[in-house]
Motif scaffolding. Sequence first.
Motif, PDB file in Angstrom:
ATOM      1  N   ALA A   4       1.029  -1.235   0.021  1.00 55.39           N
ATOM      2  CA  ALA A   4      -0.070   0.090   0.043  1.00 55.39           C
ATOM      3  C   ALA A   4       0.942   1.299   0.061  1.00 55.39           C
ATOM      4  CB  ALA A   4      -0.916   0.099   1.277  1.00 55.39           C
ATOM      5  N   VAL A   5       0.289   2.271  -0.726  1.00 53.11           N
ATOM      6  CA  VAL A   5       1.240   3.503  -0.674  1.00 53.11           C
ATOM      7  C   VAL A   5       0.238   4.640  -0.589  1.00 53.11           C
ATOM      8  CG1 VAL A   5       1.179   3.778  -3.275  1.00 53.11           C
ATOM      9  CG2 VAL A   5       2.734   4.945  -1.952  1.00 53.11           C
ATOM     10  N   ASP A   6       0.552   5.713   0.361  1.00 51.93           N
ATOM     11  CA  ASP A   6      -0.237   6.801   0.373  1.00 51.93           C
ATOM     12  C   ASP A   6       0.270   8.045  -0.450  1.00 51.93           C
ATOM     13  OD1 ASP A   6      -1.936   8.864   1.522  1.00 51.93           O
ATOM     14  OD2 ASP A   6      -0.191   9.258   2.673  1.00 51.93           O
ATOM     15  N   PHE A   7      -0.132   8.856  -1.145  1.00 53.42           N
ATOM     16  CA  PHE A   7       0.356   9.980  -1.826  1.00 53.42           C
ATOM     17  C   PHE A   7      -0.696  11.141  -1.849  1.00 53.42           C
ATOM     18  CE2 PHE A   7      -1.830   7.853  -5.320  1.00 53.42           C
ATOM     19  CZ  PHE A   7      -2.412   8.739  -5.945  1.00 53.42           C
ATOM     20  N   GLU A   8      -0.219  12.232  -1.912  1.00 58.97           N
ATOM     21  CA  GLU A   8      -1.322  13.375  -1.810  1.00 58.97           C
ATOM     22  C   GLU A   8      -1.698  13.634  -3.132  1.00 58.97           C
ATOM     23  OE1 GLU A   8      -1.970  14.269   1.297  1.00 58.97           O
ATOM     24  OE2 GLU A   8      -0.064  13.211   1.845  1.00 58.97           O
ATOM     25  N   PRO A   9      -3.277  13.544  -3.289  1.00 58.77           N
ATOM     26  CA  PRO A   9      -3.730  13.991  -4.802  1.00 58.77           C
ATOM     27  C   PRO A   9      -3.260  14.915  -5.405  1.00 58.77           C
ATOM     28  CG  PRO A   9      -5.179  13.014  -3.212  1.00 58.77           C
ATOM     29  CD  PRO A   9      -4.028  13.452  -2.270  1.00 58.77           C
ATOM     30  N   GLN A  23      -2.866   0.040  -8.194  1.00 58.74           N
ATOM     31  CA  GLN A  23      -4.157   0.003  -8.466  1.00 58.74           C
ATOM     32  C   GLN A  23      -4.911   0.898  -7.444  1.00 58.74           C
ATOM     33  OE1 GLN A  23      -6.254  -3.834  -8.233  1.00 58.74           O
ATOM     34  NE2 GLN A  23      -8.259  -2.790  -8.342  1.00 58.74           N
ATOM     35  N   LEU A  24      -5.448   1.841  -7.844  1.00 58.23           N
ATOM     36  CA  LEU A  24      -6.173   3.160  -6.846  1.00 58.23           C
ATOM     37  C   LEU A  24      -7.395   2.201  -6.071  1.00 58.23           C
ATOM     38  CD1 LEU A  24      -5.869   5.702  -6.017  1.00 58.23           C
ATOM     39  CD2 LEU A  24      -7.792   6.326  -7.607  1.00 58.23           C
ATOM     40  N   THR A  25      -7.219   1.990  -4.836  1.00 60.36           N
ATOM     41  CA  THR A  25      -8.432   1.324  -4.125  1.00 60.36           C
ATOM     42  C   THR A  25      -9.148   2.251  -3.395  1.00 60.36           C
ATOM     43  OG1 THR A  25      -6.669   1.215  -2.079  1.00 60.36           O
ATOM     44  CG2 THR A  25      -6.947  -0.751  -3.612  1.00 60.36           C
ATOM     45  N   SER A  26      -8.508   3.866  -2.997  1.00 59.85           N
ATOM     46  CA  SER A  26      -9.485   4.752  -2.429  1.00 59.85           C
ATOM     47  C   SER A  26      -8.702   6.081  -2.671  1.00 59.85           C
ATOM     48  CB  SER A  26      -9.632   4.411  -0.951  1.00 59.85           C
ATOM     49  OG  SER A  26      -8.199   4.735  -0.248  1.00 59.85           O
ATOM     50  N   LEU A  27      -9.687   6.837  -2.531  1.00 57.44           N
ATOM     51  CA  LEU A  27      -9.263   8.084  -2.798  1.00 57.44           C
ATOM     52  C   LEU A  27      -9.984   9.154  -1.922  1.00 57.44           C
ATOM     53  CD1 LEU A  27      -7.506  10.179  -4.623  1.00 57.44           C
ATOM     54  CD2 LEU A  27      -9.458  10.554  -6.287  1.00 57.44           C
ATOM     55  N   VAL A  73       1.048  16.440  -8.031  1.00 56.31           N
ATOM     56  CA  VAL A  73       0.823  15.978  -9.571  1.00 56.31           C
ATOM     57  C   VAL A  73       1.657  14.912  -9.954  1.00 56.31           C
ATOM     58  CG1 VAL A  73       0.678  16.673 -11.996  1.00 56.31           C
ATOM     59  CG2 VAL A  73      -0.557  17.966 -10.166  1.00 56.31           C
ATOM     60  N   LEU A  74       3.132  14.971  -9.695  1.00 53.37           N
ATOM     61  CA  LEU A  74       4.163  14.089  -9.872  1.00 53.37           C
ATOM     62  C   LEU A  74       3.999  12.760  -9.365  1.00 53.37           C
ATOM     63  CD1 LEU A  74       7.240  16.601  -9.552  1.00 53.37           C
ATOM     64  CD2 LEU A  74       6.255  15.698 -11.945  1.00 53.37           C
ATOM     65  N   ALA A  75       3.480  12.779  -7.884  1.00 55.08           N
ATOM     66  CA  ALA A  75       3.357  11.630  -7.036  1.00 55.08           C
ATOM     67  C   ALA A  75       2.010  10.880  -7.708  1.00 55.08           C
ATOM     68  CB  ALA A  75       3.352  12.094  -5.646  1.00 55.08           C
ATOM     69  N   ALA A  76       1.058  11.618  -7.885  1.00 55.31           N
ATOM     70  CA  ALA A  76      -0.231  10.921  -8.472  1.00 55.31           C
ATOM     71  C   ALA A  76       0.134  10.310  -9.880  1.00 55.31           C
ATOM     72  CB  ALA A  76      -1.313  11.948  -8.811  1.00 55.31           C
ATOM     73  N   HIS A  77       0.804  10.966 -10.801  1.00 52.93           N
ATOM     74  CA  HIS A  77       1.235  10.379 -12.121  1.00 52.93           C
ATOM     75  C   HIS A  77       2.148   9.043 -11.855  1.00 52.93           C
ATOM     76  CE1 HIS A  77       1.971  10.263 -16.484  1.00 52.93           C
ATOM     77  NE2 HIS A  77       3.388  10.115 -15.837  1.00 52.93           N
ATOM     78  N   PHE A  78       3.196   9.084 -10.868  1.00 50.43           N
ATOM     79  CA  PHE A  78       4.038   7.983 -10.830  1.00 50.43           C
ATOM     80  C   PHE A  78       3.060   6.704  -9.862  1.00 50.43           C
ATOM     81  CE2 PHE A  78       6.834   5.336  -8.341  1.00 50.43           C
ATOM     82  CZ  PHE A  78       7.556   5.022  -9.124  1.00 50.43           C
ATOM     83  N   TRP A  79       2.432   7.033  -8.931  1.00 48.56           N
ATOM     84  CA  TRP A  79       2.058   5.914  -8.315  1.00 48.56           C
ATOM     85  C   TRP A  79       0.706   5.274  -8.818  1.00 48.56           C
ATOM     86  CZ3 TRP A  79       5.040   4.064  -5.132  1.00 48.56           C
ATOM     87  CH2 TRP A  79       6.080   5.011  -4.363  1.00 48.56           C
ATOM     88  N   THR A  80      -0.137   6.203  -9.687  1.00 51.03           N
ATOM     89  CA  THR A  80      -1.170   5.375 -10.483  1.00 51.03           C
ATOM     90  C   THR A  80      -0.488   4.706 -11.508  1.00 51.03           C
ATOM     91  OG1 THR A  80      -1.460   7.662 -11.538  1.00 51.03           O
ATOM     92  CG2 THR A  80      -2.794   6.915  -9.669  1.00 51.03           C
ATOM     93  N   ARG A  81       0.547   4.881 -12.143  1.00 51.62           N
ATOM     94  CA  ARG A  81       1.217   4.018 -13.167  1.00 51.62           C
ATOM     95  C   ARG A  81       1.549   2.539 -12.416  1.00 51.62           C
ATOM     96  NH1 ARG A  81       5.328   7.772 -14.790  1.00 51.62           N
ATOM     97  NH2 ARG A  81       6.755   5.840 -14.299  1.00 51.62           N
ATOM     98  N   HIS A  82       1.660   2.665 -11.429  1.00 49.91           N
ATOM     99  CA  HIS A  82       2.269   1.406 -10.563  1.00 49.91           C
ATOM    100  C   HIS A  82       1.468   0.704  -9.643  1.00 49.91           C
ATOM    101  CE1 HIS A  82       6.455   2.057 -12.392  1.00 49.91           C
ATOM    102  NE2 HIS A  82       6.144   3.430 -12.187  1.00 49.91           N
TER     103      HIS A  82
END
Length: 145
Positions: free
Chosen positions: A106-111, A125-129, A114-123
């Motif tokens: 699991a990973v947490d990032f601040e939506p 599966q989004l389970t919650s926002l 923008v850089l983190a959102a782009h990276f983490w959603t490439r690697h």
Amino acid sequence: MTGLRRHLASSPTFLVQDKEDVQMQSEAWLADPGMALWLAHEDAAPIGFVVSGPATDNASTIIVDLGTCSITAAYTVPEARGRDVATALLDRALAWARDAGYVRCAVDFEPMNVLAAHFWTRHFQLTSLALFRHVDERAAQLSPP
């Protein structure tokens, strides 16, 4: 950690973290044998890192169990972005997690990061926002009603 702290405090994330709290958290990670910190460097200069360890509700409030590894911090210096440094660090962290018996990560990032959102959603599966925006009271006082 200074680079990550500055990055999160800048636009558009505006997440200000107390320097002393970040220092204490970093020291706790280094002292905890259950945590792993992966560091990328170039010519002895750090250019990125990933911190991972046992599940924590700071990474996910939904996926918190013994089979889950949490990534609790990650950062790549601007000059090294686009060179797959973060991907290599993530691959190493995930290999460590598999070897340690974890079956999920699991990973947490601040939506708003923008850089983190782009990276983490490439690697991942989004389970919650969850979105939460706190405006510093000093900024609110500057705005007309």
